[in-house]
Design a protein around this motif. Structure first.
Motif, PDB file in Angstrom:
ATOM      1  N   GLU A 195       0.806  -1.223   0.000  1.00  0.00           N
ATOM      2  CA  GLU A 195       0.000   0.000   0.000  1.00  0.00           C
ATOM      3  C   GLU A 195       0.839   1.273   0.000  1.00  0.00           C
ATOM      4  OE1 GLU A 195      -0.608  -2.284   2.977  1.00  0.00           O
ATOM      5  OE2 GLU A 195      -1.333  -0.849   4.473  1.00  0.00           O
ATOM      6  N   ARG A 196       0.266   2.310  -0.617  1.00  0.00           N
ATOM      7  CA  ARG A 196       0.968   3.578  -0.747  1.00  0.00           C
ATOM      8  C   ARG A 196       0.705   4.513   0.427  1.00  0.00           C
ATOM      9  NH1 ARG A 196       0.721   0.902  -4.331  1.00  0.00           N
ATOM     10  NH2 ARG A 196       2.348   0.771  -5.888  1.00  0.00           N
ATOM     11  N   PHE A 197      -0.509   4.426   0.963  1.00  0.00           N
ATOM     12  CA  PHE A 197      -0.815   5.242   2.147  1.00  0.00           C
ATOM     13  C   PHE A 197      -0.327   4.460   3.355  1.00  0.00           C
ATOM     14  CE2 PHE A 197      -3.743   6.781  -0.991  1.00  0.00           C
ATOM     15  CZ  PHE A 197      -3.647   8.151  -0.827  1.00  0.00           C
ATOM     16  N   ARG A 198       0.836   4.820   3.839  1.00  0.00           N
ATOM     17  CA  ARG A 198       1.452   3.973   4.852  1.00  0.00           C
ATOM     18  C   ARG A 198       1.453   4.638   6.211  1.00  0.00           C
ATOM     19  NH1 ARG A 198       3.871  -0.062   1.750  1.00  0.00           N
ATOM     20  NH2 ARG A 198       5.244  -0.993   3.279  1.00  0.00           N
ATOM     21  N   PHE A 199       0.955   3.914   7.175  1.00  0.00           N
ATOM     22  CA  PHE A 199       1.034   4.337   8.564  1.00  0.00           C
ATOM     23  C   PHE A 199       1.857   3.239   9.226  1.00  0.00           C
ATOM     24  CE2 PHE A 199      -1.055   4.400  12.854  1.00  0.00           C
ATOM     25  CZ  PHE A 199      -0.517   5.615  13.245  1.00  0.00           C
ATOM     26  N   VAL A 200       3.180   3.429   9.183  1.00  0.00           N
ATOM     27  CA  VAL A 200       4.087   2.312   9.434  1.00  0.00           C
ATOM     28  C   VAL A 200       3.885   1.703  10.824  1.00  0.00           C
ATOM     29  CG1 VAL A 200       6.496   1.596   9.569  1.00  0.00           C
ATOM     30  CG2 VAL A 200       5.764   3.141   7.764  1.00  0.00           C
ATOM     31  N   ARG A 201       3.698   2.560  11.855  1.00  0.00           N
ATOM     32  CA  ARG A 201       3.581   1.970  13.195  1.00  0.00           C
ATOM     33  C   ARG A 201       2.346   1.078  13.307  1.00  0.00           C
ATOM     34  NH1 ARG A 201       3.219   8.084  15.313  1.00  0.00           N
ATOM     35  NH2 ARG A 201       4.605   8.262  13.532  1.00  0.00           N
ATOM     36  N   GLY A 202       1.293   1.416  12.533  1.00  0.00           N
ATOM     37  CA  GLY A 202       0.094   0.569  12.515  1.00  0.00           C
ATOM     38  C   GLY A 202       0.365  -0.731  11.777  1.00  0.00           C
ATOM     39  N   MET A 203       1.127  -0.626  10.686  1.00  0.00           N
ATOM     40  CA  MET A 203       1.421  -1.828   9.908  1.00  0.00           C
ATOM     41  C   MET A 203       2.255  -2.806  10.719  1.00  0.00           C
ATOM     42  SD  MET A 203       2.188   0.194   6.372  1.00  0.00           S
ATOM     43  CE  MET A 203       2.666  -1.201   5.387  1.00  0.00           C
ATOM     44  N   TRP A 206      -0.007  -4.601  12.884  1.00  0.00           N
ATOM     45  CA  TRP A 206      -0.783  -5.562  12.087  1.00  0.00           C
ATOM     46  C   TRP A 206       0.003  -6.857  11.874  1.00  0.00           C
ATOM     47  CZ3 TRP A 206      -0.214  -8.135   7.493  1.00  0.00           C
ATOM     48  CH2 TRP A 206      -1.375  -8.657   6.912  1.00  0.00           C
ATOM     49  N   VAL A 207       1.321  -6.702  11.642  1.00  0.00           N
ATOM     50  CA  VAL A 207       2.165  -7.863  11.351  1.00  0.00           C
ATOM     51  C   VAL A 207       2.109  -8.874  12.483  1.00  0.00           C
ATOM     52  CG1 VAL A 207       4.558  -8.596  11.060  1.00  0.00           C
ATOM     53  CG2 VAL A 207       3.694  -6.648   9.777  1.00  0.00           C
ATOM     54  N   GLY A 208       2.073  -8.392  13.720  1.00  0.00           N
ATOM     55  CA  GLY A 208       1.991  -9.316  14.848  1.00  0.00           C
ATOM     56  C   GLY A 208       3.359  -9.709  15.373  1.00  0.00           C
ATOM     57  N   PHE A 209       3.666 -10.976  15.428  1.00  0.00           N
ATOM     58  CA  PHE A 209       4.881 -11.500  16.053  1.00  0.00           C
ATOM     59  C   PHE A 209       4.905 -11.104  17.535  1.00  0.00           C
ATOM     60  CE2 PHE A 209       6.095 -11.482  11.563  1.00  0.00           C
ATOM     61  CZ  PHE A 209       6.775 -12.676  11.422  1.00  0.00           C
ATOM     62  N   ASP A 239      -4.696   8.945   7.213  1.00  0.00           N
ATOM     63  CA  ASP A 239      -4.099   7.720   6.661  1.00  0.00           C
ATOM     64  C   ASP A 239      -4.260   6.572   7.632  1.00  0.00           C
ATOM     65  OD1 ASP A 239      -3.370   9.009   4.421  1.00  0.00           O
ATOM     66  OD2 ASP A 239      -1.242   9.194   4.900  1.00  0.00           O
ATOM     67  N   ALA A 240      -4.031   6.869   8.909  1.00  0.00           N
ATOM     68  CA  ALA A 240      -4.103   5.819   9.923  1.00  0.00           C
ATOM     69  C   ALA A 240      -5.508   5.228   9.955  1.00  0.00           C
ATOM     70  CB  ALA A 240      -3.732   6.386  11.288  1.00  0.00           C
ATOM     71  N   VAL A 241      -6.506   6.108  10.015  1.00  0.00           N
ATOM     72  CA  VAL A 241      -7.876   5.617  10.150  1.00  0.00           C
ATOM     73  C   VAL A 241      -8.309   4.870   8.892  1.00  0.00           C
ATOM     74  CG1 VAL A 241     -10.272   6.304  10.402  1.00  0.00           C
ATOM     75  CG2 VAL A 241      -8.524   7.376  11.805  1.00  0.00           C
ATOM     76  N   THR A 242      -8.082   5.482   7.726  1.00  0.00           N
ATOM     77  CA  THR A 242      -8.586   4.843   6.507  1.00  0.00           C
ATOM     78  C   THR A 242      -7.802   3.576   6.157  1.00  0.00           C
ATOM     79  OG1 THR A 242      -7.219   6.318   5.208  1.00  0.00           O
ATOM     80  CG2 THR A 242      -9.524   6.923   5.463  1.00  0.00           C
TER      81      THR A 242
END
Ligand code: UDP
Ligand code: MG
Length: 332
Positions: A195-203, A206-209, A239-242
Protein backbone atom coordinates in the motif's frame (compact mmCIF):
# COMPACT_ATOMS: atom_id res chain seq x y z
CA UNK A 1 31.30 6.76 -5.61
CA UNK A 2 27.88 7.76 -6.82
CA UNK A 3 26.15 4.58 -7.57
CA UNK A 4 24.43 3.86 -10.82
CA UNK A 5 21.01 2.54 -9.89
CA UNK A 6 21.22 0.05 -12.74
CA UNK A 7 23.91 -1.86 -10.82
CA UNK A 8 21.47 -3.09 -8.27
CA UNK A 9 18.75 -4.04 -10.70
CA UNK A 10 20.60 -7.32 -11.13
CA UNK A 11 19.85 -8.27 -7.55
CA UNK A 12 16.13 -8.22 -7.88
CA UNK A 13 13.56 -6.24 -9.76
CA UNK A 14 11.63 -5.47 -6.57
CA UNK A 15 14.42 -3.78 -4.77
CA UNK A 16 17.05 -2.34 -7.04
CA UNK A 17 18.74 -0.32 -4.31
CA UNK A 18 19.60 -2.98 -1.80
CA UNK A 19 23.09 -4.33 -1.91
CA UNK A 20 23.20 -8.12 -1.67
CA UNK A 21 24.09 -9.73 1.64
CA UNK A 22 23.28 -9.04 5.26
CA UNK A 23 24.70 -7.10 8.19
CA UNK A 24 23.93 -7.62 11.87
CA UNK A 25 22.27 -4.28 12.49
CA UNK A 26 20.79 -1.51 10.36
CA UNK A 27 19.68 1.87 11.57
CA UNK A 28 17.15 3.63 9.35
CA UNK A 29 16.79 7.39 9.67
CA UNK A 30 14.47 9.60 7.61
CA UNK A 31 15.94 13.10 7.36
CA UNK A 32 14.09 16.17 6.17
CA UNK A 33 15.92 19.47 6.55
CA UNK A 34 17.92 18.10 9.45
CA UNK A 35 21.25 19.77 8.66
CA UNK A 36 21.64 21.20 12.18
CA UNK A 37 21.39 17.77 13.79
CA UNK A 38 23.15 15.30 11.45
CA UNK A 39 26.63 15.69 12.96
CA UNK A 40 25.39 15.42 16.54
CA UNK A 41 23.24 12.45 15.56
CA UNK A 42 26.15 10.56 14.03
CA UNK A 43 28.42 11.41 16.95
CA UNK A 44 25.96 9.82 19.35
CA UNK A 45 24.78 6.97 17.15
CA UNK A 46 28.03 5.53 15.78
CA UNK A 47 29.54 4.50 19.15
CA UNK A 48 26.23 2.95 20.21
CA UNK A 49 26.09 0.87 17.01
CA UNK A 50 29.75 -0.06 17.24
CA UNK A 51 29.17 -1.36 20.79
CA UNK A 52 25.95 -3.21 19.92
CA UNK A 53 27.21 -4.89 16.75
CA UNK A 54 30.96 -4.33 16.39
CA UNK A 55 31.99 -3.70 12.79
CA UNK A 56 28.81 -5.30 11.52
CA UNK A 57 26.28 -2.53 11.10
CA UNK A 58 25.07 0.09 8.64
CA UNK A 59 23.39 3.42 9.08
CA UNK A 60 20.93 4.26 6.32
CA UNK A 61 20.20 7.97 6.10
CA UNK A 62 17.30 8.75 3.77
CA UNK A 63 17.24 12.32 2.55
CA UNK A 64 13.58 13.15 2.03
CA UNK A 65 13.99 15.96 -0.49
CA UNK A 66 15.58 18.40 1.95
CA UNK A 67 16.17 21.94 0.79
CA UNK A 68 19.08 22.58 3.17
CA UNK A 69 22.54 21.00 3.42
CA UNK A 70 21.27 17.65 4.71
CA UNK A 71 22.31 15.65 1.65
CA UNK A 72 25.78 17.21 1.54
CA UNK A 73 26.27 16.26 5.19
CA UNK A 74 25.02 12.72 4.59
CA UNK A 75 27.42 12.17 1.68
CA UNK A 76 30.26 13.60 3.75
CA UNK A 77 29.58 11.03 6.47
CA UNK A 78 29.19 8.24 3.92
CA UNK A 79 32.50 9.17 2.33
CA UNK A 80 34.19 8.95 5.72
CA UNK A 81 32.68 5.69 6.90
CA UNK A 82 31.91 2.46 5.09
CA UNK A 83 29.09 1.92 7.58
CA UNK A 84 27.06 4.84 6.28
CA UNK A 85 24.65 4.60 3.35
CA UNK A 86 23.01 7.73 1.97
CA UNK A 87 19.79 7.48 -0.02
CA UNK A 88 18.54 10.56 -1.83
CA UNK A 89 14.85 10.67 -2.68
CA UNK A 90 13.86 12.58 -5.80
CA UNK A 91 11.60 14.91 -3.80
CA UNK A 92 9.89 15.20 -0.43
CA UNK A 93 7.74 12.10 -0.06
CA UNK A 94 6.92 12.49 3.63
CA UNK A 95 8.19 10.82 6.77
CA UNK A 96 6.39 7.49 6.36
CA UNK A 97 7.56 6.93 2.78
CA UNK A 98 11.11 7.99 3.55
CA UNK A 99 11.06 5.45 6.34
CA UNK A 100 9.63 2.81 3.99
CA UNK A 101 12.43 3.51 1.53
CA UNK A 102 15.02 3.03 4.28
CA UNK A 103 13.44 -0.28 5.27
CA UNK A 104 13.70 -1.49 1.67
CA UNK A 105 17.31 -0.47 1.27
CA UNK A 106 18.64 -1.76 4.60
CA UNK A 107 20.24 -5.17 4.96
CA UNK A 108 20.21 -5.75 8.72
CA UNK A 109 19.12 -8.88 10.55
CA UNK A 110 17.81 -6.36 13.02
CA UNK A 111 16.63 -2.89 12.07
CA UNK A 112 16.38 0.13 14.32
CA UNK A 113 14.15 2.98 13.16
CA UNK A 114 14.91 6.32 14.74
CA UNK A 115 14.21 10.00 14.06
CA UNK A 116 17.07 12.23 13.05
CA UNK A 117 16.39 14.87 15.66
CA UNK A 118 17.65 12.91 18.69
CA UNK A 119 14.24 13.01 20.36
CA UNK A 120 14.57 9.26 20.73
CA UNK A 121 17.77 8.40 22.62
CA UNK A 122 20.03 6.02 20.61
CA UNK A 123 21.45 4.87 23.95
CA UNK A 124 18.39 2.65 24.38
CA UNK A 125 19.72 0.35 21.65
CA UNK A 126 21.53 -2.10 23.99
CA UNK A 127 18.36 -2.57 26.03
CA UNK A 128 16.36 -3.11 22.83
CA UNK A 129 18.94 -5.63 21.59
CA UNK A 130 18.69 -7.45 24.92
CA UNK A 131 14.90 -7.73 24.63
CA UNK A 132 15.32 -8.98 21.05
CA UNK A 133 17.85 -11.57 22.29
CA UNK A 134 15.17 -12.72 24.70
CA UNK A 135 12.86 -13.42 21.80
CA UNK A 136 11.06 -10.18 20.96
CA UNK A 137 10.52 -9.52 17.25
CA UNK A 138 9.56 -5.89 17.76
CA UNK A 139 10.74 -3.69 20.60
CA UNK A 140 8.91 -0.38 20.44
CA UNK A 141 9.69 2.69 22.41
CA UNK A 142 6.72 3.91 24.39
CA UNK A 143 6.80 7.57 25.33
CA UNK A 144 6.01 8.04 28.99
CA UNK A 145 7.34 11.58 29.13
CA UNK A 146 7.54 14.00 26.22
CA UNK A 147 9.81 16.96 26.69
CA UNK A 148 10.08 20.18 24.75
CA UNK A 149 6.78 19.68 22.94
CA UNK A 150 3.87 22.09 23.12
CA UNK A 151 0.73 21.33 25.15
CA UNK A 152 -1.12 21.32 21.84
CA UNK A 153 1.12 18.64 20.32
CA UNK A 154 0.89 16.47 23.42
CA UNK A 155 -2.88 16.84 23.66
CA UNK A 156 -3.51 16.13 19.96
CA UNK A 157 -1.12 13.15 20.02
CA UNK A 158 -2.83 11.71 23.11
CA UNK A 159 -6.30 12.19 21.59
CA UNK A 160 -5.13 10.66 18.31
CA UNK A 161 -3.91 7.40 19.84
CA UNK A 162 -7.07 7.06 21.93
CA UNK A 163 -9.50 7.69 19.07
CA UNK A 164 -7.52 5.33 16.83
CA UNK A 165 -7.75 2.65 19.49
CA UNK A 166 -11.56 2.82 19.36
CA UNK A 167 -11.76 2.80 15.59
CA UNK A 168 -9.53 -0.10 14.72
CA UNK A 169 -9.43 -3.69 15.78
CA UNK A 170 -5.74 -4.44 15.68
CA UNK A 171 -3.31 -3.59 18.47
CA UNK A 172 -1.48 -0.37 17.83
CA UNK A 173 0.44 0.48 20.97
CA UNK A 174 -0.47 3.76 22.61
CA UNK A 175 2.00 6.63 22.55
CA UNK A 176 4.55 4.73 20.49
CA UNK A 177 6.05 6.47 17.47
CA UNK A 178 8.25 4.86 14.87
CA UNK A 179 11.20 4.41 17.24
CA UNK A 180 11.56 0.64 17.34
CA UNK A 181 13.84 -2.31 16.75
CA UNK A 182 12.53 -4.97 14.40
CA UNK A 183 13.82 -8.35 13.30
CA UNK A 184 14.26 -9.29 9.65
CA UNK A 185 11.04 -11.33 9.30
CA UNK A 186 9.03 -8.29 10.43
CA UNK A 187 10.86 -5.96 8.03
CA UNK A 188 10.44 -8.41 5.15
CA UNK A 189 6.71 -8.61 5.86
CA UNK A 190 6.44 -4.81 5.90
CA UNK A 191 8.35 -4.61 2.64
CA UNK A 192 5.93 -7.05 1.07
CA UNK A 193 2.95 -4.83 1.91
CA UNK A 194 2.19 -2.85 -1.25
CA UNK A 195 0.00 0.00 0.00
CA UNK A 196 0.97 3.58 -0.75
CA UNK A 197 -0.82 5.24 2.15
CA UNK A 198 1.45 3.97 4.85
CA UNK A 199 1.03 4.34 8.56
CA UNK A 200 4.09 2.31 9.43
CA UNK A 201 3.58 1.97 13.20
CA UNK A 202 0.09 0.57 12.51
CA UNK A 203 1.42 -1.83 9.91
CA UNK A 204 3.98 -3.13 12.39
CA UNK A 205 1.13 -3.77 14.84
CA UNK A 206 -0.78 -5.56 12.09
CA UNK A 207 2.17 -7.86 11.35
CA UNK A 208 1.99 -9.32 14.85
CA UNK A 209 4.88 -11.50 16.05
CA UNK A 210 6.13 -10.88 19.57
CA UNK A 211 6.00 -7.18 20.40
CA UNK A 212 7.48 -5.74 23.55
CA UNK A 213 7.24 -2.17 24.87
CA UNK A 214 10.20 -0.25 26.20
CA UNK A 215 9.08 2.85 28.13
CA UNK A 216 11.31 5.88 27.64
CA UNK A 217 11.49 9.61 28.05
CA UNK A 218 11.19 11.49 24.77
CA UNK A 219 13.62 14.39 24.75
CA UNK A 220 13.20 17.77 23.17
CA UNK A 221 14.44 18.19 19.63
CA UNK A 222 18.22 18.65 19.54
CA UNK A 223 17.93 21.52 17.04
CA UNK A 224 15.64 22.78 14.29
CA UNK A 225 11.90 22.51 14.54
CA UNK A 226 9.19 19.94 13.99
CA UNK A 227 8.21 19.06 10.43
CA UNK A 228 4.83 17.87 11.57
CA UNK A 229 2.59 20.92 11.50
CA UNK A 230 -1.12 20.43 12.14
CA UNK A 231 -1.76 19.79 8.44
CA UNK A 232 0.66 16.86 8.31
CA UNK A 233 -0.58 15.49 11.63
CA UNK A 234 -4.13 15.49 10.28
CA UNK A 235 -3.01 13.78 7.07
CA UNK A 236 -1.24 11.09 9.10
CA UNK A 237 -4.36 10.63 11.24
CA UNK A 238 -6.53 10.26 8.10
CA UNK A 239 -4.10 7.72 6.66
CA UNK A 240 -4.10 5.82 9.92
CA UNK A 241 -7.88 5.62 10.15
CA UNK A 242 -8.59 4.84 6.51
CA UNK A 243 -5.78 2.27 6.28
CA UNK A 244 -6.98 0.29 9.24
CA UNK A 245 -10.70 0.77 9.62
CA UNK A 246 -13.87 0.93 7.56
CA UNK A 247 -15.90 2.02 10.54
CA UNK A 248 -16.24 5.62 9.27
CA UNK A 249 -18.13 4.20 6.28
CA UNK A 250 -20.71 2.88 8.68
CA UNK A 251 -21.46 6.26 10.20
CA UNK A 252 -23.80 6.76 7.24
CA UNK A 253 -26.12 4.07 8.59
CA UNK A 254 -25.81 5.52 12.08
CA UNK A 255 -26.73 9.01 10.93
CA UNK A 256 -29.61 7.56 8.89
CA UNK A 257 -30.98 5.74 11.91
CA UNK A 258 -30.64 8.82 14.12
CA UNK A 259 -32.33 11.09 11.56
CA UNK A 260 -35.16 8.59 11.14
CA UNK A 261 -35.68 8.44 14.88
CA UNK A 262 -35.67 12.22 15.19
CA UNK A 263 -38.18 12.37 12.33
CA UNK A 264 -40.63 10.10 14.10
CA UNK A 265 -40.30 11.99 17.37
CA UNK A 266 -40.97 15.21 15.52
CA UNK A 267 -43.94 13.73 13.71
CA UNK A 268 -45.44 12.73 17.04
CA UNK A 269 -44.95 16.25 18.34
CA UNK A 270 -46.48 17.84 15.21
CA UNK A 271 -49.48 15.54 15.41
CA UNK A 272 -50.06 16.40 19.04
CA UNK A 273 -49.86 20.13 18.28
CA UNK A 274 -52.28 19.68 15.36
CA UNK A 275 -54.75 17.76 17.51
CA UNK A 276 -54.72 20.34 20.30
CA UNK A 277 -54.58 23.64 18.37
CA UNK A 278 -55.69 22.64 14.90
CA UNK A 279 -52.85 24.44 13.07
CA UNK A 280 -49.13 23.74 12.65
CA UNK A 281 -46.50 26.44 12.02
CA UNK A 282 -43.24 25.07 10.94
CA UNK A 283 -41.21 26.81 8.25
CA UNK A 284 -38.24 27.45 10.49
CA UNK A 285 -38.09 23.93 11.82
CA UNK A 286 -38.46 22.54 8.31
CA UNK A 287 -35.56 24.57 6.99
CA UNK A 288 -33.49 23.50 9.98
CA UNK A 289 -34.23 19.85 9.32
CA UNK A 290 -33.44 20.20 5.60
CA UNK A 291 -30.14 21.88 6.38
CA UNK A 292 -29.10 19.32 8.97
CA UNK A 293 -29.99 16.41 6.73
CA UNK A 294 -28.24 18.02 3.77
CA UNK A 295 -25.06 18.58 5.73
CA UNK A 296 -25.08 15.06 7.12
CA UNK A 297 -25.45 13.68 3.61
CA UNK A 298 -22.55 15.76 2.33
CA UNK A 299 -20.42 14.74 5.27
CA UNK A 300 -21.07 11.09 4.61
CA UNK A 301 -20.33 11.61 0.91
CA UNK A 302 -17.04 13.19 1.94
CA UNK A 303 -16.13 10.13 3.98
CA UNK A 304 -16.97 7.89 1.03
CA UNK A 305 -14.88 10.14 -1.18
CA UNK A 306 -11.93 9.81 1.16
CA UNK A 307 -11.95 6.05 0.72
CA UNK A 308 -12.69 6.11 -3.01
CA UNK A 309 -9.88 8.62 -3.64
CA UNK A 310 -7.45 6.37 -1.83
CA UNK A 311 -8.63 3.37 -3.82
CA UNK A 312 -8.12 5.34 -7.04
CA UNK A 313 -4.57 6.29 -6.10
CA UNK A 314 -3.73 2.76 -4.97
CA UNK A 315 -5.01 1.23 -8.21
CA UNK A 316 -2.68 3.39 -10.28
CA UNK A 317 0.14 1.30 -8.85
CA UNK A 318 2.78 4.02 -9.04
CA UNK A 319 6.01 3.47 -7.16
CA UNK A 320 5.83 4.61 -3.55
CA UNK A 321 8.87 6.82 -3.89
CA UNK A 322 11.56 7.67 -6.39
CA UNK A 323 15.22 7.29 -5.48
CA UNK A 324 17.56 9.75 -7.14
CA UNK A 325 20.77 8.15 -6.01
CA UNK A 326 22.37 5.91 -3.44
CA UNK A 327 25.69 6.88 -1.94
CA UNK A 328 27.78 4.22 -0.24
CA UNK A 329 31.08 4.89 1.42
CA UNK A 330 32.36 1.38 0.68
CA UNK A 331 31.96 1.81 -3.09
CA UNK A 332 35.00 4.04 -3.57
N1 UDP B 1 10.68 13.71 8.26
C1 UDP B 1 10.82 13.29 6.93
N2 UDP B 1 10.01 13.85 5.97
C2 UDP B 1 9.05 14.78 6.26
C3 UDP B 1 8.90 15.19 7.62
C4 UDP B 1 9.72 14.63 8.59
O1 UDP B 1 11.65 12.45 6.62
O2 UDP B 1 8.36 15.24 5.35
C5 UDP B 1 11.56 13.12 9.30
C6 UDP B 1 12.31 14.13 10.14
O3 UDP B 1 13.54 14.49 9.53
C7 UDP B 1 12.52 13.37 11.43
C8 UDP B 1 11.28 12.51 11.51
O4 UDP B 1 10.74 12.43 10.20
O5 UDP B 1 13.65 12.53 11.39
C9 UDP B 1 10.24 13.04 12.47
O6 UDP B 1 9.94 14.36 12.15
P1 UDP B 1 9.79 15.51 13.24
O7 UDP B 1 10.86 15.39 14.27
O8 UDP B 1 9.72 16.82 12.53
O9 UDP B 1 8.37 15.18 13.87
P2 UDP B 1 7.93 15.21 15.42
O10 UDP B 1 9.01 14.50 16.20
O11 UDP B 1 7.84 16.65 15.77
O12 UDP B 1 6.63 14.50 15.44
MG1 MG C 1 10.94 14.96 16.17
Amino acid sequence: MLQDLQDWRVEGALNPWRKPGRVGLSVVIPCYNEAPVIDALMARLMPVCEAASPGDYEIVLVNDGSSDATWALITAHAARSAHVVGVDLARNHGHQLALTCGLQVCRGERVLVIDADLQDPPELLPEMMRLADEGADVVYGQRVVREGETMFKKATAAAFYRVLERLIDIDIPRDAGDFRLMTRPVVDTLNAMPERFRFVRGMVGWVGFRQVALPYKRDARFAGETHYPLRKMLALAFDAVTSFSVKPLRIASLFGALAGLAGFVMLGWVLSVWLTSGTVHGWTSMIAVVLILGSVQLLVLGVFGEYIGRMYIETKGRPMFVVRQVFRGDQA
